[in-house]
Enzyme design. Structure first.
Site, PDB file in Angstrom:
ATOM      1  N   LYS A 266      76.324  71.778  50.515  1.00 51.40           N
ATOM      2  CA  LYS A 266      75.722  70.438  50.612  1.00 51.40           C
ATOM      3  C   LYS A 266      75.720  69.806  49.225  1.00 51.40           C
ATOM      4  CE  LYS A 266      71.246  68.121  51.507  1.00 51.40           C
ATOM      5  NZ  LYS A 266      69.887  68.200  52.051  1.00 51.40           N
ATOM      6  N   ASP A 271      68.982  62.192  47.230  1.00 54.61           N
ATOM      7  CA  ASP A 271      68.472  62.035  48.602  1.00 54.61           C
ATOM      8  C   ASP A 271      67.207  61.173  48.578  1.00 54.61           C
ATOM      9  OD1 ASP A 271      67.696  62.251  51.224  1.00 54.61           O
ATOM     10  OD2 ASP A 271      67.204  64.394  51.135  1.00 54.61           O
ATOM     11  N   LYS A 278      61.778  58.637  51.620  1.00 56.67           N
ATOM     12  CA  LYS A 278      60.812  59.613  51.094  1.00 56.67           C
ATOM     13  C   LYS A 278      59.757  58.874  50.279  1.00 56.67           C
ATOM     14  CE  LYS A 278      63.976  63.553  50.451  1.00 56.67           C
ATOM     15  NZ  LYS A 278      63.368  64.492  51.395  1.00 56.67           N
ATOM     16  N   ASP A 289      69.681  67.859  45.118  1.00 55.77           N
ATOM     17  CA  ASP A 289      70.075  68.040  46.514  1.00 55.77           C
ATOM     18  C   ASP A 289      71.572  68.341  46.667  1.00 55.77           C
ATOM     19  OD1 ASP A 289      68.998  68.325  49.017  1.00 55.77           O
ATOM     20  OD2 ASP A 289      69.275  66.226  49.591  1.00 55.77           O
ATOM     21  N   ASP A 348      66.401  61.210  56.960  1.00 56.63           N
ATOM     22  CA  ASP A 348      66.139  62.161  55.872  1.00 56.63           C
ATOM     23  C   ASP A 348      66.620  63.572  56.224  1.00 56.63           C
ATOM     24  OD1 ASP A 348      65.329  62.983  53.412  1.00 56.63           O
ATOM     25  OD2 ASP A 348      63.178  63.054  53.883  1.00 56.63           O
ATOM     26  N   GLU A 350      69.541  64.568  56.570  1.00 53.84           N
ATOM     27  CA  GLU A 350      70.933  64.150  56.353  1.00 53.84           C
ATOM     28  C   GLU A 350      71.860  65.299  55.987  1.00 53.84           C
ATOM     29  OE1 GLU A 350      68.762  64.276  54.004  1.00 53.84           O
ATOM     30  OE2 GLU A 350      69.949  65.161  52.406  1.00 53.84           O
ATOM     31  N   ARG A 352      72.202  68.276  57.126  1.00 56.34           N
ATOM     32  CA  ARG A 352      72.819  68.931  58.287  1.00 56.34           C
ATOM     33  C   ARG A 352      73.936  68.078  58.875  1.00 56.34           C
ATOM     34  NH1 ARG A 352      67.157  69.278  61.281  1.00 56.34           N
ATOM     35  NH2 ARG A 352      66.544  69.469  59.106  1.00 56.34           N
TER      36      ARG A 352
HETATM   37  N1  BES Z   1      66.846  67.618  50.699  1.00 58.04           N
HETATM   38  C1  BES Z   1      65.803  67.691  51.641  1.00 58.04           C
HETATM   39  C2  BES Z   1      65.159  69.067  51.674  1.00 58.04           C
HETATM   40  C3  BES Z   1      64.156  69.356  50.594  1.00 58.04           C
HETATM   41  C4  BES Z   1      62.897  68.768  50.625  1.00 58.04           C
HETATM   42  C5  BES Z   1      64.444  70.261  49.602  1.00 58.04           C
HETATM   43  C6  BES Z   1      61.971  69.067  49.641  1.00 58.04           C
HETATM   44  C7  BES Z   1      63.523  70.558  48.630  1.00 58.04           C
HETATM   45  C8  BES Z   1      62.281  69.952  48.646  1.00 58.04           C
HETATM   46  C9  BES Z   1      66.345  67.412  53.043  1.00 58.04           C
HETATM   47  O1  BES Z   1      67.386  66.513  53.108  1.00 58.04           O
HETATM   48  C10 BES Z   1      65.212  66.813  53.820  1.00 58.04           C
HETATM   49  O2  BES Z   1      64.795  65.751  53.473  1.00 58.04           O
HETATM   50  N2  BES Z   1      64.752  67.530  54.845  1.00 58.04           N
HETATM   51  C11 BES Z   1      63.665  67.093  55.641  1.00 58.04           C
HETATM   52  C12 BES Z   1      63.992  67.424  57.070  1.00 58.04           C
HETATM   53  C13 BES Z   1      63.053  66.791  58.053  1.00 58.04           C
HETATM   54  C14 BES Z   1      63.201  65.303  58.063  1.00 58.04           C
HETATM   55  C15 BES Z   1      63.345  67.375  59.422  1.00 58.04           C
HETATM   56  C16 BES Z   1      62.406  67.815  55.175  1.00 58.04           C
HETATM   57  O3  BES Z   1      62.495  69.011  54.836  1.00 58.04           O
HETATM   58  O4  BES Z   1      61.366  67.179  55.110  1.00 58.04           O
HETATM   59 ZN    ZN Z   2      68.599  66.367  51.457  1.00 57.36          ZN
HETATM   60 MN    MN Z   3      66.691  64.495  53.254  1.00 52.30          MN
END
Ligand code: BES
Ligand code: ZN
Ligand code: MN
Length: 497
Positions: A266, A271, A278, A289, A348, A350, A352
Site C-alpha cells: 500500500k 491519507d 479524518k 500511509d 477512508d 481506501e 483495501r
Molecule cells: N491509513 C489508515 C489506517 C491507520 C489509521 C493507520 C490510524 C494508522 C493509524 C486507513 O486508511 C484507514 O483510515 N482505516 C480506517 C478504516 C475504517 C474506515 C474502516 C480506520 O482504521 O479507521
Molecule cells: Zn490509509
Molecule cells: Mn484511510
C-alpha cells in the site's frame, strides 16, 4: 560512519575507546561481572566503583585505563541466556552512549559480545545494529548532528571466521541499508514524496543499485485500460497521477522448482480520508500511509542485493487520498479489475481498494505465493499496539513460514483469524462487497476478509497489517525515537533469502 572489521589485536589496543561486554557471572573475587580481556579486567578490579557494578542487562560503566584510553563496559546479564536481540539492543545502547563524544578511535571487542557462540554472527549483528542505530533523518534541518568519530572498528580475535564473516558482513550491510532506505521513504514529507515522485525515486534506485531488475510503471491511462477502477477511485480527488510500480527480479539460476513470490504494498503518500475526512489529530502522521510499499520495497531491495534464489514480483500501488469536487463520494459503487463491485461507504477505507486491484493484478503474474503489507487499519493498533505486526491469510503453512521468519529476526508478529461471520459483514445490499464492516469491531480482520476476495488462481496469500509497527514509538534502541521504524523489512528479506 564506517564500520570496519579488524583481526589485529593492536587495532583494539590502540583505540581511544574500547567497548567490551560484561556479564553477571560471578568470579572468584565476588565481583559481579566478568570481562573476557584479563588486562582490562585487572585494571577494572582496581577501581572502587567496580564492586558496585553488577553487569545486568542495560547497565554501563565508563572508566579510564592507565594508558589514558577509556573503556565502556556494557552489562549483558547472564552469559548463558544472551540472545541475538540482546546483542542488537546492547550495541545500540553502547552506540548511543558514545555517539556525541570526542573519541578519535573506537573499537568493539567482538569476542566479549559473543554470547551466542558464533563470532561471525555476533559481528554481523553488531554491524547491523550500528547501521540501524546511527540512522538519522536530518536532511531538512540546518544544524545537522555530526558524529565525532568517522569509523568504528570491530575487533575479531579469530581469523578462522574470516571467510564466513566476509559474506555475512556484505549481506548485513545490504539489509541494514535497505531498512534505512525504507525509513527514508516513510519519513519523506507528502508534498515532496507524492505518487509521481515516489515512482521516480524507486525507478532511480533500481537503475542505480538493482542490476537486472525489470521496471514497469503504469499511470492513469494504463490503470484505466486494466480496469483498476477501485485503485482509480482513491486517486479521483488527487492533484497527482496514480502510479503502479511493477518490478521483476529473476535469479541467476532458474529451475522448474524455483518459487515465485509476489509482494504487494500500500503506497498512500497521504491519507486525508477523502470525503470521509479524518479529524485533524488523526490526519497528522498520515504521510506514513505508504509504509507498506516502502517496507516491501526495502525487503525486495535487500533480497536482490543478496542474490535471492526466488523469482520476485513487486507491485506498489501509489496515490494519495485527497478531497476535491472530483473525489469519490461515499455510497459510490465501483467495479474492480476482477469484476467485483464494491459499495464504497467510507472513503477512508481506501487502502483495501488500492490493494484489491493490485492483488488481482499480482495474481495474474503467476506467483506461487503473495504477501501484502499495508498500514491498513487503526484497529490493528488497538489490538496489537505499536510493537506487534498482524498477519492474516488463506494458507496456514505460508503464514507459519512468515511467522517463523519474524521470529528468526526477533520481530513481533501475531496471527489474527478470518472467520465466516466477518466475511459476511463485508457483503453489500446493492453490490458484491462493501468496503467497511457492519460493526465497529474486528476492523483488522474484516479488512483482510475484504482483501481475500481479490486473490485468485489458488495463490497462497498472507496480509501484514503494519499500521502499528511502521511508525517508531521508541521501544527499540536501534530504531529512531520517532518516524519510520523500518521494522518487518528484516522479516521479509529473511523470508526471501
Ligand atoms: N491509513 C489508515 C489506517 C491507520 C489509521 C493507520 C490510524 C494508522 C493509524 C486507513 O486508511 C484507514 O483510515 N482505516 C480506517 C478504516 C475504517 C474506515 C474502516 C480506520 O482504521 O479507521
Ligand atoms: Zn490509509
Ligand atoms: Mn484511510
Amino acid at each position: 560512519m564506517k564500520v570496519n572489521v579488524s583481526f589485529d589485536q593492536s587495532d583494539f589496543n590502540k583505540a581511544d575507546l574500547k567497548v567490551v561486554a560484561a556479564y553477571t557471572n560471578k568470579n572468584a573475587d565476588g565481583i559481579q561481572h566478568t570481562l573476557s580481556s584479563k588486562e582490562i579486567m585487572d585494571e577494572m578490579k582496581a577501581l572502587k566503583i567496580s564492586k558496585n557494578f553488577i553487569a545486568k542487562e542495560g547497565t554501563q560503566l565508563l572508566f579510564n585505563l592507565s594508558d589514558g584510553s577509556s573503556v565502556l563496559a556494557i552489562g549483558m546479564g547472564k552469559k548463558t541466556t544472551a540472545k541475538a536481540e540482546q546483542i542488537r539492543r546492547s550495541i545500540a545502547n553502547a552506540y548511543k552512549a558514545i555517539k556525541g563524544e570526542l573519541y578519535n578511535s573506537v573499537a568493539f571487542d567482538m569476542a566479549s559480545f559473543n554470547a551466542v557462540n558464533k563470532l561471525d554472527i555476533t559481528t554481523a549483528l553488531t554491524k547491523e545494529a550500528l547501521i540501524l542505530t546511527a540512522y538519522d533523518f536530518n536532511k531538512y534541518q540546518a544544524k545537522q548532528n555530526k558524529n565525532s568519530f568517522k569509523a568504528i572498528t570491530l575487533f575479531v580475535n579469530d581469523k578462522k571466521v574470516k571467510r564466513s564473516l566476509e559474506k555475512k558482513l556484505v549481506e548485513v550491510q545490504n539489509l541494514a541499508e535497505s531498512v534505512c532506505y525504507t525509513r527514508d521513504l516513510v519519513n519523506e514529507a507528502p508534498n515532496i514524496l507524492h505518487s509521481e515522485e515516489y515512482a521516480k525515486r524507486i525507478e532511480k534506485d533500481v537503475k542505480a543499485n538493482l542490476k537486472g531488475v525489470k521496471v514497469k510503471i503504469m499511470g492513469k491511462p494504463e490503470l484505466k485500460k486494466e480496469n483498476m477502477n477501485l485503485f482509480l477511485s482513491v486517486n479521483a480527488g488527487s492533484n497527482y497521477g496514480p502510479r503502479l510500480v511493477h518490478l521483476t527480479y529473476t535469479p541467476k539460476k532458474v529451475t522448474k522448482n524455483t518459487k515465485h513470490i509476489a509482494m504487494v504494498g500500500k503506497g498512500l503518500t497521504f491519507d486525508t480520508g477523502g470525503y470521509s475526512l479524518k479529524p485533524g489529530a488523526s490526519m497528522m502522521g498520515m504521510k506514513f500511509d505508504m509504509g507498506g510499499s516502502a517496507t516491501v520495497y526495502g525487503a525486495f531491495r535487500a533480497a536482490v542485493l543478496n542474490n535471492s534464489p526466488y523469482k520476485i514480483t513487486l507491485i506498489l500501488g501509489m496515490t494519495d487520498n485527497a478531497v476535491n469536487e472530483k473525489a469519490t463520494m461515499p455510497d459510490s459503487v465501483v467495479k474492480g479489475r476482477n469484476g467485483t463491485t464494491v459499495e464504497i461507504l467510507n472513503t477512508d477505507a481506501e487502502g483495501r481498494l488500492v490493494l484489491a486491484d493490485c492483488l488481482d493484478y499480482a495474481c495474474d503474474q503467476g506467483p506461487d505465493y503473495i504477501i501484502d503489507a499495508a498500514t491498513l487499519t487503526g484497529a490493528c493498533l488497538v489490538a496489537l499496539g505499536s510493537e506487534v505486526c498482524a498477519v492474516l491469510g488463506n494458507d496456514q503453512k505460508w503464514i507459519d513460514s512468515i511467522k517463523k521468519s519474524a521470529k528468526d529476526q526477533d520481530e513481533y508478529m501475531w496471527q489474527l483469524p478470518i472467520i465466516d461471520e466477518w466475511r459476511g459483514q463485508m457483503k453489500s445490499h446493492i453490490a458484491d462487497l462493501r468496503n467497511i464492516g457492519t460493526k465497529k469491531f474486528a476492523g483488522t480482520a474484516t479488512a483482510a476478509a475484504f482483501l481475500e476476495n481479490f486473490i485468485k488462481n489458488d495463490v497462497k496469500w498472507a496480509h501484514l497489517d503494519i499500521a502499528g509497527v511502521c511508525d517508531s514509538q521508541s521501544h527499540l534502541p536501534y530504531c529512531p525515537e520517532k518516524g519510520g521504524s523500518g521494522l518487518i523489512v528484516r522479516t521479509l528479506a529473511n523470508l526471501l533469502s
